[in-house]
Design a protein around this motif. Structure first.
Motif, mmCIF file in Angstrom:
data_model
loop_
_atom_site.group_PDB
_atom_site.id
_atom_site.type_symbol
_atom_site.label_atom_id
_atom_site.label_comp_id
_atom_site.label_asym_id
_atom_site.label_seq_id
_atom_site.Cartn_x
_atom_site.Cartn_y
_atom_site.Cartn_z
ATOM 1 N N PRO A 139 0.834 -1.206 0.000
ATOM 2 C CA PRO A 139 0.000 0.000 0.000
ATOM 3 C C PRO A 139 0.869 1.257 0.000
ATOM 4 O O PRO A 139 1.818 1.369 0.784
ATOM 5 C CB PRO A 139 -0.809 -0.127 1.293
ATOM 6 N N GLN A 140 0.528 2.206 -0.878
ATOM 7 C CA GLN A 140 1.310 3.432 -1.003
ATOM 8 C C GLN A 140 0.596 4.647 -0.421
ATOM 9 O O GLN A 140 1.214 5.474 0.250
ATOM 10 C CB GLN A 140 1.635 3.688 -2.480
ATOM 11 N N SER A 141 -0.701 4.762 -0.668
ATOM 12 C CA SER A 141 -1.447 5.920 -0.170
ATOM 13 C C SER A 141 -2.915 5.558 -0.042
ATOM 14 O O SER A 141 -3.410 4.656 -0.729
ATOM 15 C CB SER A 141 -1.281 7.125 -1.105
ATOM 16 N N LEU A 142 -3.603 6.282 0.846
ATOM 17 C CA LEU A 142 -5.032 6.059 1.058
ATOM 18 C C LEU A 142 -5.621 7.302 1.706
ATOM 19 O O LEU A 142 -5.073 7.820 2.686
ATOM 20 C CB LEU A 142 -5.260 4.836 1.957
ATOM 21 N N SER A 143 -6.726 7.789 1.160
ATOM 22 C CA SER A 143 -7.373 8.983 1.703
ATOM 23 C C SER A 143 -8.874 8.887 1.469
ATOM 24 O O SER A 143 -9.343 8.073 0.668
ATOM 25 C CB SER A 143 -6.821 10.253 1.038
ATOM 26 N N GLY A 144 -9.624 9.746 2.172
ATOM 27 C CA GLY A 144 -11.070 9.771 2.006
ATOM 28 C C GLY A 144 -11.779 9.999 3.319
ATOM 29 O O GLY A 144 -11.202 10.519 4.288
ATOM 30 N N GLU A 145 -13.053 9.594 3.376
ATOM 31 C CA GLU A 145 -13.846 9.764 4.584
ATOM 32 C C GLU A 145 -14.873 8.648 4.691
ATOM 33 O O GLU A 145 -15.275 8.048 3.688
ATOM 34 C CB GLU A 145 -14.542 11.126 4.599
ATOM 35 N N VAL A 146 -15.284 8.383 5.934
ATOM 36 C CA VAL A 146 -16.261 7.336 6.234
ATOM 37 C C VAL A 146 -17.248 7.883 7.251
ATOM 38 O O VAL A 146 -16.845 8.485 8.254
ATOM 39 C CB VAL A 146 -15.571 6.067 6.787
ATOM 40 N N PHE A 147 -18.553 7.666 7.003
ATOM 41 C CA PHE A 147 -19.602 8.026 7.956
ATOM 42 C C PHE A 147 -20.099 6.746 8.621
ATOM 43 O O PHE A 147 -20.427 5.773 7.937
ATOM 44 C CB PHE A 147 -20.778 8.714 7.264
ATOM 45 N N VAL A 148 -20.167 6.757 9.958
ATOM 46 C CA VAL A 148 -20.647 5.603 10.722
ATOM 47 C C VAL A 148 -21.855 6.036 11.542
ATOM 48 O O VAL A 148 -21.793 7.023 12.284
ATOM 49 C CB VAL A 148 -19.547 5.041 11.648
ATOM 50 N N ASP A 149 -22.947 5.297 11.414
ATOM 51 C CA ASP A 149 -24.182 5.624 12.125
ATOM 52 C C ASP A 149 -23.957 5.557 13.633
ATOM 53 O O ASP A 149 -23.438 4.563 14.158
ATOM 54 C CB ASP A 149 -25.279 4.643 11.709
ATOM 55 N N ALA A 150 -24.361 6.606 14.339
ATOM 56 C CA ALA A 150 -24.141 6.664 15.782
ATOM 57 C C ALA A 150 -25.012 5.666 16.533
ATOM 58 O O ALA A 150 -24.628 5.172 17.595
ATOM 59 C CB ALA A 150 -24.409 8.081 16.294
ATOM 60 N N ALA A 151 -26.181 5.335 15.992
ATOM 61 C CA ALA A 151 -27.115 4.458 16.705
ATOM 62 C C ALA A 151 -26.832 2.980 16.474
ATOM 63 O O ALA A 151 -26.980 2.166 17.389
ATOM 64 C CB ALA A 151 -28.551 4.780 16.287
ATOM 65 N N THR A 152 -26.421 2.611 15.260
ATOM 66 C CA THR A 152 -26.272 1.191 14.921
ATOM 67 C C THR A 152 -24.842 0.785 14.588
ATOM 68 O O THR A 152 -24.575 -0.407 14.405
ATOM 69 C CB THR A 152 -27.162 0.841 13.715
ATOM 70 N N SER A 153 -23.930 1.747 14.457
ATOM 71 C CA SER A 153 -22.526 1.485 14.106
ATOM 72 C C SER A 153 -22.378 0.892 12.705
ATOM 73 O O SER A 153 -21.404 0.200 12.416
ATOM 74 C CB SER A 153 -21.863 0.554 15.133
ATOM 75 N N VAL A 154 -23.323 1.164 11.829
ATOM 76 C CA VAL A 154 -23.259 0.715 10.439
ATOM 77 C C VAL A 154 -22.605 1.805 9.596
ATOM 78 O O VAL A 154 -22.897 2.989 9.767
ATOM 79 C CB VAL A 154 -24.669 0.393 9.900
ATOM 80 N N VAL A 155 -21.728 1.402 8.684
ATOM 81 C CA VAL A 155 -21.103 2.355 7.768
ATOM 82 C C VAL A 155 -22.166 2.852 6.787
ATOM 83 O O VAL A 155 -22.784 2.061 6.071
ATOM 84 C CB VAL A 155 -19.937 1.707 7.008
#
Length: 344
Positions: free
Chosen positions: A241-257
């Protein structure tokens, strides 16, 4: 007063115990047989409380959330829709050009949890794809331009396809050797729900929160592995792996992406199987329509399940090509032997 000897008393007690023991064993056996079945493991997993705030500091929780299976997601969220676009681009040695592929995935889950209805479609920019439905416990499948066929003996094909369709972030994390690192950036509102937003970067090697899986050695054919297999094995063994970027939203109630945007690069150094190569992978996915029943229905037209396709014979009939059969013979019968020529 009549007195009994100790031996008589012991014999009576032994007979009483032996008479009661079968009843106790029977009652215990009946209790086991008629007791409620244990719920599927995915139901128990969905009941586990995962704190999204621990994702940044606890690799085990991070891997647990990123690798959550579609069945567990459905148990936690209920009906929902999932869409994903995955773009991969291979670049080889200088002046060798590049190879680009775009894949789109759509998935809709109905009510009913792990055993509920669902509909999944996977297509790519090379006109390939598949479509799978499970409605009322019955499974239907087809390729991109084919006709639906009912799969009465599904044997888990629909569930495996469901997992593959919705496991893009899990697969990308594995591709980057479990080094997807999440840094908390506070909460946001997404689809009317509170979600934790995480910034993604390439994490260090080391503790990834997963247990290494020890697999048996691969069997080698007598004539050696073919070139394609050697290239694939070389990629998985030597990828960096050389590079990785971005964003992830995780549900506060169920912990589902709920939402993902990732852009990463993996390189493979030159080796005996191939020269230097680089893979760029871009993933964008989103979960929407949470709680809305898609009201899935079985396809109107579909082929019945078949024990064995007709193969070449079916193709000949489809194109109107007559089969060469001896006159008066029945399909599948061996031709009658010819009479030997008369001797001079």
């Amino acid at each position: 007063m009549t007195r009994f000897s100790p031996s008589v008393v012991a014999a009576v007690l032994a007979l009483s115990a032996s008479a009661c023991r079968p009843d106790e064993v029977d009652r215990a056996a009946k209790a086991r047989i008629f007791s409620p079945e244990d719920p599927p493991k995915v139901v128990a997993s969905a009941a586990e409380k995962l704190n999204p705030q621990d994702v940044a500091d606890n690799p085990r929780v991070a891997r647990r959330i990123l690798s959550m299976d579609a069945a567990e997601v459905t148990e936690r969220l209920g009906p929902h829709a999932y869409t994903a676009t995955i773009t991969t681009e291979w670049t080889g040695a200088q002046n060798s050009g590049s190879n680009r592929l775009t894949e789109t995935r759509t998935f809709r889950a109905g009510p009913g949890g792990v055993g509920g209805d669902f509909h999944g479609v996977m297509e790519n920019s090379r006109d390939q794809g598949l479509e799978v439905m499970r409605v009322g416990g019955k499974v239907y499948a087809r390729n991109r331009y084919g006709v639906f066929r009912q799969r009465l003996r599904d044997r888990g094909m629909a569930e495996r396809t469901r997992s593959e369709l919705t496991g893009a972030i899990r697969d990308m994390d594995v591709l980057f050797r479990d080094r997807l690192h999440l840094a908390a950036q506070g909460t946001v509102t997404y689809e009317g729900r509170t979600a934790w937003r995480y910034q993604v970067s390439l994490g260090p090697e080391g503790n990834t929160g997963t247990q290494p899986v020890v697999l048996p050695a691969l069997a080698t054919p007598k004539g050696g592995r073919d070139e394609t297999t050697r290239r694939r094995l070389a990629f998985f063994e030597h990828r960096v792996p050389q590079s990785l970027s971005g964003e992830v939203f995780v549900d506060a109630a169920t912990s589902v992406v709920l939402k993902v945007r990732l852009d990463g690069r993996v390189s493979v150094p030159a080796n005996d199987a191939a020269g230097l190569a680089e893979l760029r992978m871009v993933l964008e996915s989103a979960v929407t329509e949470i709680g809305k029943d898609p009201k899935l229905q079985a396809p109107e037209n579909f082929l019945p399940d078949a024990d064995k396709p007709q193969g070449i014979a079916d193709a000949l009939d489809r194109f109107g090509i007559p089969r060469n059969k001896p006159e008066g013979s029945t399909p599948g019968a061996a031709p009658a032997p010819e009479d030997p020529p008369d001797e001079p």
